[in-house]
Design an enzyme around this catalytic site. Structure first.
Site, PDB file in Angstrom:
ATOM      1  N   HIS A 134      -7.426  -9.642  39.894  1.00 28.50           N
ATOM      2  CA  HIS A 134      -7.857  -8.598  40.118  1.00 28.50           C
ATOM      3  C   HIS A 134      -8.497  -8.432  41.648  1.00 28.50           C
ATOM      4  O   HIS A 134      -9.550  -7.915  41.854  1.00 28.50           O
ATOM      5  CB  HIS A 134      -9.128  -8.094  39.162  1.00 28.50           C
ATOM      6  CG  HIS A 134      -8.724  -7.985  37.830  1.00 28.50           C
ATOM      7  ND1 HIS A 134      -8.592  -6.718  37.094  1.00 28.50           N
ATOM      8  CD2 HIS A 134      -8.489  -8.872  36.857  1.00 28.50           C
ATOM      9  CE1 HIS A 134      -8.317  -7.069  35.868  1.00 28.50           C
ATOM     10  NE2 HIS A 134      -8.120  -8.368  35.633  1.00 28.50           N
TER      11      HIS A 134
ATOM     12  N   TYR B 211     -13.761 -17.357  35.253  1.00 30.18           N
ATOM     13  CA  TYR B 211     -14.376 -16.612  36.464  1.00 30.18           C
ATOM     14  C   TYR B 211     -15.229 -17.191  37.294  1.00 30.18           C
ATOM     15  O   TYR B 211     -15.351 -17.219  38.631  1.00 30.18           O
ATOM     16  CB  TYR B 211     -15.176 -15.484  35.742  1.00 30.18           C
ATOM     17  CG  TYR B 211     -14.411 -14.341  35.101  1.00 30.18           C
ATOM     18  CD1 TYR B 211     -13.237 -14.325  34.639  1.00 30.18           C
ATOM     19  CD2 TYR B 211     -14.959 -13.075  34.737  1.00 30.18           C
ATOM     20  CE1 TYR B 211     -12.369 -13.400  33.881  1.00 30.18           C
ATOM     21  CE2 TYR B 211     -14.259 -11.909  34.199  1.00 30.18           C
ATOM     22  CZ  TYR B 211     -12.861 -12.234  33.641  1.00 30.18           C
ATOM     23  OH  TYR B 211     -12.258 -11.432  32.937  1.00 30.18           O
TER      24      TYR B 211
HETATM   25  C1  HEM Z   1      -8.249 -15.965  29.054  1.00 28.81           C
HETATM   26  C2  HEM Z   1      -8.223 -14.704  29.455  1.00 28.81           C
HETATM   27  C3  HEM Z   1      -8.856 -14.244  30.939  1.00 28.81           C
HETATM   28  C4  HEM Z   1      -8.719 -14.984  32.109  1.00 28.81           C
HETATM   29  C5  HEM Z   1      -8.476 -16.551  32.173  1.00 28.81           C
HETATM   30  C6  HEM Z   1      -9.286 -14.045  33.070  1.00 28.81           C
HETATM   31  C7  HEM Z   1      -9.416 -14.561  34.536  1.00 28.81           C
HETATM   32  C8  HEM Z   1      -9.925 -13.776  35.411  1.00 28.81           C
HETATM   33  C9  HEM Z   1     -10.297 -14.173  36.775  1.00 28.81           C
HETATM   34  C10 HEM Z   1     -10.025 -15.695  37.214  1.00 28.81           C
HETATM   35  C11 HEM Z   1     -10.977 -13.438  37.236  1.00 28.81           C
HETATM   36  C12 HEM Z   1     -11.316 -13.382  38.737  1.00 28.81           C
HETATM   37  C13 HEM Z   1     -13.102 -13.664  38.829  1.00 28.81           C
HETATM   38  C14 HEM Z   1     -13.686 -13.644  40.022  1.00 28.81           C
HETATM   39  O1  HEM Z   1     -13.212 -14.142  41.023  1.00 28.81           O
HETATM   40  O2  HEM Z   1     -14.923 -12.930  40.113  1.00 28.81           O
HETATM   41  C15 HEM Z   1     -10.960 -12.288  36.236  1.00 28.81           C
HETATM   42  C16 HEM Z   1     -11.189 -10.795  36.815  1.00 28.81           C
HETATM   43  C17 HEM Z   1     -11.225  -9.969  35.980  1.00 28.81           C
HETATM   44  N1  HEM Z   1     -10.995  -9.914  34.688  1.00 28.81           N
HETATM   45 FE1  HEM Z   1     -10.167 -11.443  33.422  1.00 28.81          FE
HETATM   46  N2  HEM Z   1      -9.444 -12.907  32.732  1.00 28.81           N
HETATM   47  C18 HEM Z   1      -9.296 -13.011  31.271  1.00 28.81           C
HETATM   48  C19 HEM Z   1      -9.116 -11.736  30.424  1.00 28.81           C
HETATM   49  C20 HEM Z   1      -9.649 -10.858  30.611  1.00 28.81           C
HETATM   50  C21 HEM Z   1      -9.822  -9.687  29.789  1.00 28.81           C
HETATM   51  C22 HEM Z   1      -9.521  -9.437  28.233  1.00 28.81           C
HETATM   52  C23 HEM Z   1     -10.376  -8.643  30.497  1.00 28.81           C
HETATM   53  C24 HEM Z   1     -10.866  -7.047  29.954  1.00 28.81           C
HETATM   54  C25 HEM Z   1     -11.516  -7.046  28.873  1.00 28.81           C
HETATM   55  C26 HEM Z   1     -10.579  -8.964  31.886  1.00 28.81           C
HETATM   56  C27 HEM Z   1     -11.127  -8.125  32.653  1.00 28.81           C
HETATM   57  C28 HEM Z   1     -11.335  -8.644  34.172  1.00 28.81           C
HETATM   58  C29 HEM Z   1     -11.639  -7.816  35.192  1.00 28.81           C
HETATM   59  C30 HEM Z   1     -12.025  -6.240  35.158  1.00 28.81           C
HETATM   60  C31 HEM Z   1     -11.674  -8.518  36.286  1.00 28.81           C
HETATM   61  C32 HEM Z   1     -12.137  -8.197  37.722  1.00 28.81           C
HETATM   62  C33 HEM Z   1     -13.606  -7.922  37.720  1.00 28.81           C
HETATM   63  C34 HEM Z   1     -14.185  -7.724  39.095  1.00 28.81           C
HETATM   64  O3  HEM Z   1     -13.898  -6.621  39.538  1.00 28.81           O
HETATM   65  O4  HEM Z   1     -14.757  -8.603  39.527  1.00 28.81           O
HETATM   66  N3  HEM Z   1     -10.134 -10.313  31.897  1.00 28.81           N
HETATM   67  N4  HEM Z   1     -10.182 -12.431  35.390  1.00 28.81           N
END
Ligand code: HEM
EC number: 1.11.1.-
Length: 346
Positions: free
Chosen positions: A61, A326
């Site tokens: 993202h 995260y």
């Molecule tokens: C094992 C499953 C998942 C992994 C490994 C993962 C991994 C990540 C990582 C590494 C980031 C960046 C975080 C940062 O640097 O702040 C991220 C951001 C994000 N993830 Fe996931 N994610 C997963 C599942 C999900 C799910 C199920 C959702 C939704 C319900 C989701 C929604 C988001 C959103 C909206 C962001 C961006 C948040 C922002 O604007 O900073 N993710 N994810």
């Protein structure tokens, strides 16, 4: 040398890096890494950044912008949760709207998933939620999600995805069917304001008697789809949203769906039946939207395990994996911001 110049927020990052690094390590230790998983947070983030990271940016993202506004609660969730933001009241929030992927300059309209993240409340009553457009995940476990990411990663030789590999992954994982049905029927809207954003994973509401109710939530749009967008504009969705908020606030109904005893709150691949109880807790009213470098959302880790009193995580293993990944992504990007200020320390 940094590959891209991120916005400079060194002091805030220094403070938050310490706090979040500690919290991430604590959560990771408590959760025993990713539970029994052989996949670590580092593995996830290595794969997500794709071997050539966009330094200073989120590893997933990566492209997004900051929003601010208030959550106007109607008080209807108060019998179910002691979280202060569910009393009839207004709670300011900082948030971020983004598209999935690791590229901070990706064209908005090509993204398969759109997202809304919110941080509201203070201290022990802070609630952070990151929501996506699909209502379910494709798979149940962190290991399978890692395999899914591997299958979808471009081949290093060709730079293209391998359709055979993707087909094989889905064939081996029949639990992906509900997600694939959603994908096949989903038409992206013409605005971030007209999407539905889902919590996907389930959580508990806890009331003053200590009673727990498993729920999922979704931010539901309150306006109709906008005019078609200029497909040549890389930032078409961002620009549309900035213009929209300049003329009027953008509202979403925050709707909670209550699980029954028949629903498994630890399995994010299964939709709960449509007759389950739904309750609108209030409205998320977005009053301001600014580019990431000008807002204060960049230094937030929208860790889904940051929950207020009156809410708790379910045993869904994806939640622990998300929290750890995260924190790792945050640690990397925060470090890169700091090093950019002092490259001689590199
Ligand atoms: C094992 C499953 C998942 C992994 C490994 C993962 C991994 C990540 C990582 C590494 C980031 C960046 C975080 C940062 O640097 O702040 C991220 C951001 C994000 N993830 Fe996931 N994610 C997963 C599942 C999900 C799910 C199920 C959702 C939704 C319900 C989701 C929604 C988001 C959103 C909206 C962001 C961006 C948040 C922002 O604007 O900073 N993710 N994810």
């Amino acid at each position: 040398m940094l590959k891209q110049k991120p916005s400079a927020l060194p002091l805030r990052y220094a403070i938050i890096l310490g706090a979040v690094g500690g919290l991430g390590a604590l959560i990771f230790a408590v959760a025993g890494g990713l539970g029994q998983s052989a996949v670590t947070a580092q593995d996830f983030v290595d794969l997500q950044e794709g071997g050539n990271p966009h330094l200073g940016f989120r590893r997933a993202h990566a492209k997004g912008f900051c929003i601010a506004g208030e959550f106007v609660s109607n008080g209807s969730l108060q019998p179910f949760s002691t979280a202060p933001m569910f009393a009839a009241s207004s709670t300011p929030f900082v948030g971020r709207i983004s598209i999935a992927g690791n590229n901070p300059t990706a064209p908005d309209l090509n993204a398969p998933v759109r997202s809304l993240a919110l941080s509201l409340g203070e201290g022990a009553n802070r609630w952070q939620t990151a929501m996506n457009t699909p209502p379910v995940m494709a798979v149940v476990t962190p290991e399978a999600f890692y395999e899914q990411l591997q299958a979808l990663s471009p081949d290093p030789e060709t730079g293209e995805r391998n359709p055979e590999r993707i087909r094989a992954f889905f064939a081996e994982h029949p639990e992906t069917q509900t997600f694939r049905n959603w994908q096949a029927g989903y038409t992206p809207s013409n605005s971030f304001a007209t999407e539905i954003y889902h919590s996907i994973n389930a959580f508990y509401l806890i009331n003053e008697n200590g009673e727990r109710q498993a729920v999922r939530w979704a931010a539901m749009p309150t306006v109709n789809n906008g005019e078609p967008l200029n497909s040549d504009d890389t930032n078409a969705l961002q620009n549309e949203f900035f213009n929209r908020v300049e003329s009027a606030p953008v509202a979403f109904d925050l709707t909670f769906t209550f699980a029954s005893g028949a629903d498994d709150e630890t399995n994010p691949t299964v939709l709960w039946p449509s007759e389950r109880r739904n309750m609108i807790a209030g409205q998320i009213v977005v009053q301001k939207a600014v580019p990431e470098g000008e807002g204060n959302c960049n230094n937030i880790n929208f860790d889904p395990l940051i929950l207020p009193t009156g809410m708790a995580a379910t045993a869904d293993p994806i939640l622990r994996a998300r929290s750890a990944a995260y924190a790792e992504s945050y640690r990397r990007r925060a470090r890169e911001h700091l090093l950019q200020q002092a490259p001689e320390n590199n």
